[in-house]
Design a protein around this motif. Sequence first.
Motif, mmCIF file in Angstrom:
data_model
loop_
_atom_site.group_PDB
_atom_site.id
_atom_site.type_symbol
_atom_site.label_atom_id
_atom_site.label_comp_id
_atom_site.label_asym_id
_atom_site.label_seq_id
_atom_site.Cartn_x
_atom_site.Cartn_y
_atom_site.Cartn_z
ATOM 1 N N SER A 7 0.878 -1.161 0.000
ATOM 2 C CA SER A 7 0.000 0.000 0.000
ATOM 3 C C SER A 7 0.915 1.210 0.000
ATOM 4 O O SER A 7 2.124 1.069 0.167
ATOM 5 C CB SER A 7 -0.928 -0.004 1.215
ATOM 6 N N ASP A 57 1.685 3.365 2.065
ATOM 7 C CA ASP A 57 2.502 3.635 3.248
ATOM 8 C C ASP A 57 3.640 2.644 3.403
ATOM 9 O O ASP A 57 4.501 2.821 4.255
ATOM 10 C CB ASP A 57 1.649 3.504 4.530
ATOM 11 N N VAL A 58 3.575 1.567 2.631
ATOM 12 C CA VAL A 58 4.483 0.458 2.881
ATOM 13 C C VAL A 58 5.785 0.641 2.107
ATOM 14 O O VAL A 58 5.778 1.000 0.938
ATOM 15 C CB VAL A 58 3.777 -0.868 2.498
ATOM 16 N N ASN A 78 5.569 0.347 7.971
ATOM 17 C CA ASN A 78 4.711 1.491 7.673
ATOM 18 C C ASN A 78 5.551 2.748 7.853
ATOM 19 O O ASN A 78 5.909 3.107 8.967
ATOM 20 C CB ASN A 78 3.518 1.472 8.641
ATOM 21 N N SER A 118 4.686 5.749 7.329
ATOM 22 C CA SER A 118 3.926 6.966 7.618
ATOM 23 C C SER A 118 3.685 7.192 9.097
ATOM 24 O O SER A 118 3.476 8.317 9.516
ATOM 25 C CB SER A 118 2.558 6.919 6.934
ATOM 26 N N ASN A 119 3.680 6.111 9.906
ATOM 27 C CA ASN A 119 3.244 6.345 11.278
ATOM 28 C C ASN A 119 4.375 6.671 12.252
ATOM 29 O O ASN A 119 4.143 6.896 13.426
ATOM 30 C CB ASN A 119 2.383 5.177 11.793
HETATM 31 C C1 LIG Z 1 0.302 3.414 8.393
HETATM 32 O O1 LIG Z 1 0.224 4.382 9.364
HETATM 33 C C2 LIG Z 1 -0.694 5.414 9.082
HETATM 34 C C3 LIG Z 1 -0.562 6.476 10.172
HETATM 35 O O2 LIG Z 1 -0.634 5.883 11.449
HETATM 36 C C4 LIG Z 1 -2.095 4.827 9.008
HETATM 37 O O3 LIG Z 1 -3.036 5.828 8.675
HETATM 38 C C5 LIG Z 1 -2.115 3.744 7.941
HETATM 39 O O4 LIG Z 1 -3.343 3.087 7.896
HETATM 40 C C6 LIG Z 1 -1.013 2.720 8.199
HETATM 41 N N1 LIG Z 1 -0.953 1.830 7.060
HETATM 42 C C7 LIG Z 1 -0.915 0.509 7.163
HETATM 43 C C8 LIG Z 1 -0.830 -0.278 5.899
HETATM 44 O O5 LIG Z 1 -0.926 -0.063 8.250
#
Ligand SMILES: *[C@@H]1O[C@H](CO)[C@@H](O)[C@H](O)[C@H]1NC(C)=O
Length: 584
Positions: A351, A353-354, A363, A365-366
């Motif tokens: 995805s 973020d990956v 991930n 993004s987090n």
């Molecule tokens: C990655 O982290 C973001 C921010 O916390 C979150 O919105 C997203 O769903 C996460 N993506 C996955 C694939 O876990």
Amino acid sequence: MITPLLMFVWLSLTCYRAPGQVIPSGEPVSIHAERFYNISHQRDACGTLGYDVTGFTCCEDVLHKGAGLSCCGRKAFNITQASCCQGQLTGHLSQLVSDCCGYKAFDPLNYLCCESRILKRNAPDSKCCGKELYDSHQLCCGRQMNVLTKTSNVSVCCGNNQFDKSRQCCCNSTLVTARRQNEKCCVSITEPVPTPFSPGRTQRCTLGEETCGTNACYDPTTEQCCNGSFKGRYPSGQKCYEEIPAKCGSEQYNPEKDMCCAGSLSNRVRGKNLCCGAKPYSVADDSLCCNHSLVHERTDKRCSQDGHVYQPSRQLVCNSYVNRPGNHCCGTTTYDPQTEICCEGHKHCWSADVACCGRVTYNRSNGQKKCCAGTLYDLHTHGRHTNESQCCGSLLMEAGSTQTCCVASGLALVYPTQPGFACCGHHYPNASLWSCCAGVLKPRTEPYAAVGTGTNPDPRLLQLEHMKCKDLCHKKVYIGTVETVSARGERMSIVMKNTVSLTLDHLVSQAVALSDPLHLKLSDYCSSPKLIPGNTYIWMETCPFMKDICFITDLRNNSSPIYSILGFFSMCRSCILSSGQNTN
Ligand SMILES: *[C@@H]1O[C@H](CO)[C@@H](O)[C@H](O)[C@H]1NC(C)=O
Ligand SMILES: *[C@@H]1O[C@H](CO)[C@@H](O)[C@H](O)[C@H]1NC(C)=O
Ligand SMILES: *[C@@H]1O[C@H](CO)[C@@H](O)[C@H](O)[C@H]1NC(C)=O
Ligand SMILES: *[C@@H]1O[C@H](CO)[C@@H](O)[C@H](O)[C@H]1NC(C)=O
Ligand SMILES: *[C@@H]1O[C@H](CO)[C@@H](O)[C@H](O)[C@H]1NC(C)=O
Ligand SMILES: *[C@@H]1O[C@H](CO)[C@@H](O)[C@H](O)[C@H]1NC(C)=O
Ligand SMILES: *[C@@H]1O[C@H](CO)[C@@H](O)[C@H](O)[C@H]1NC(C)=O
Ligand SMILES: *[C@@H]1O[C@H](CO)[C@@H](O)[C@H](O)[C@H]1NC(C)=O
Ligand SMILES: *[C@@H]1O[C@H](CO)[C@@H](O)[C@H](O)[C@H]1NC(C)=O
Ligand SMILES: *[C@@H]1O[C@H](CO)[C@@H](O)[C@H](O)[C@H]1NC(C)=O
């Protein structure tokens, strides 16, 4: 007399040489070219005259301008531009793809050699029928080599004629009409099909022709017969050429009659100028050579790098494993880049973020994990690691300035920060004891007062991710590959190639190619990092704490400069956007 003292091998052709006869692309080349690679010649004499092997080629005591050319009798030629057949040159056709037909070379892809005559192919499957051509809609029948147009789909030869196998019988080259259902044709003889390739000709020679050997006729005014073998049309003034015996393994052979593939001899068939293992074949054959063996019906077949035959429309070979086509290789299996991501041969769901970190994904993004050169760190479980922690090679450093990362090309080490110490390549010496010149340590003989306030002087080779937005993104940045480095007294001179300057103005990115090569001069050789020729670097003209250009390690190991350029822009764009948001 000339004694072969030295086997001279033209350097750029070494990769064409036996065994294998391959050019760098892996395509096989004509086996007949091999005999022209090894030019035996006296080291420094051509006839009685001395000569310079670096500027001339000597062929049978005749000197020619140009080094490392091939010899065709007394003439010299370039094997990529001409072919040599029995001492005669054919221009505009490379020996690497040609075969000989009498005195002339031909390209077996578009021509055939039928009884020493070069004929244009009408179709890819054209074959010789004596002196003539025939195609798949025709037959070559009988000892007289009659070319017949097939009267039906199932016609075959019967003697000098054709017949319909489904309705008629052919017994001992004679047609027997009216075939009954399930009736056997002949008691003992099953349809004798004469071999169309037999060169035998029984007809009498026509007026003006003479016999050549036992079974050929030739016209002595235009054609040549040498020692009983027909040679075809000859160039005026050409005498019968004596083929120099060649060696196949340890055995001597006549390259006019036989062909040598991987040390084994087979009858020479004109046009079959390639070797597949021990078997000769032609580029016009419907065969594919894979792992030294021939595969017939090559249409839609390919040979994988590791020697597997596969069908690209139905199969995909990944690391020797056969998969379904349509996707991309990931290790030994396949993955769909629309939904999956491949990390060093291991596939995962994808995805936006990956991202990959070594073989695993995380991930990005987090902000809970950080990837340092393929090693993933969980920021929560490491007490002294926060989202501000930086990488040092594959290690994650503590937040703040308690640790120092010293980097040399290929090695990054973490040290506890010490006042008065400074990085020198991957070393971290007490600056009062050691001086550092371009990554090389020297003991100090004079007392030295550490400059600065005890903080670590910047390592000369910076790491991109340690750079702050403000230091990097609003400045002119360059990407280029080091060609050569040289010290000139205190100064350092660097020749860079493929240099591009990058600027990001109001989020408009601009990349401009600079003059090639580009010459950089640094005033202080000692304070420069050790630059490795061939490596790509990012640098800036003005840097914090530095009077000279400062070099920054590349975004990734051996990554293409284009990737680095795009990486720089995307990093700075998100950097500027997020700093813009913070001020809002
Ligand atoms: C990655 O982290 C973001 C921010 O916390 C979150 O919105 C997203 O769903 C996460 N993506 C996955 C694939 O876990
Ligand atoms: C060419 O030279 C190589 C190595 O010197 C040798 O193995 C090969 O047999 C030679 N080929 C011919 C045709 O002489
Ligand atoms: C032969 O021709 C090719 C292509 O024109 C050239 O690259 C090569 O240097 C030539 N070889 C010699 C020995 O002159
Ligand atoms: C050739 O024979 C096949 C069957 O073997 C048949 O289907 C085809 O129609 C024939 N073609 C012609 C041109 O007769
Ligand atoms: C086949 O025909 C030839 C002459 O046409 C004859 O000499 C020979 O005996 C025949 N062979 C058989 C098996 O009938
Ligand atoms: C001519 O052919 C014969 C038999 O094939 C052979 O023995 C002889 O050496 C050949 N002579 C020359 C000059 O090629
Ligand atoms: C290629 O050929 C060699 C020996 O001829 C054989 O051992 C090997 O298994 C072959 N490789 C493949 C991929 O078929
Ligand atoms: C950089 O190259 C080294 C050695 O080739 C390798 O071990 C390391 O994983 C590479 N790092 C990255 C980020 O590709
Ligand atoms: C780090 O995390 C803190 C709170 O956990 C947050 O205030 C800060 O903005 C984060 N910094 C970065 C660079 O993400
Ligand atoms: C560094 O070397 C100087 C000179 O020998 C010495 O005075 C100083 O204590 C050393 N610093 C450290 C931290 O060892």
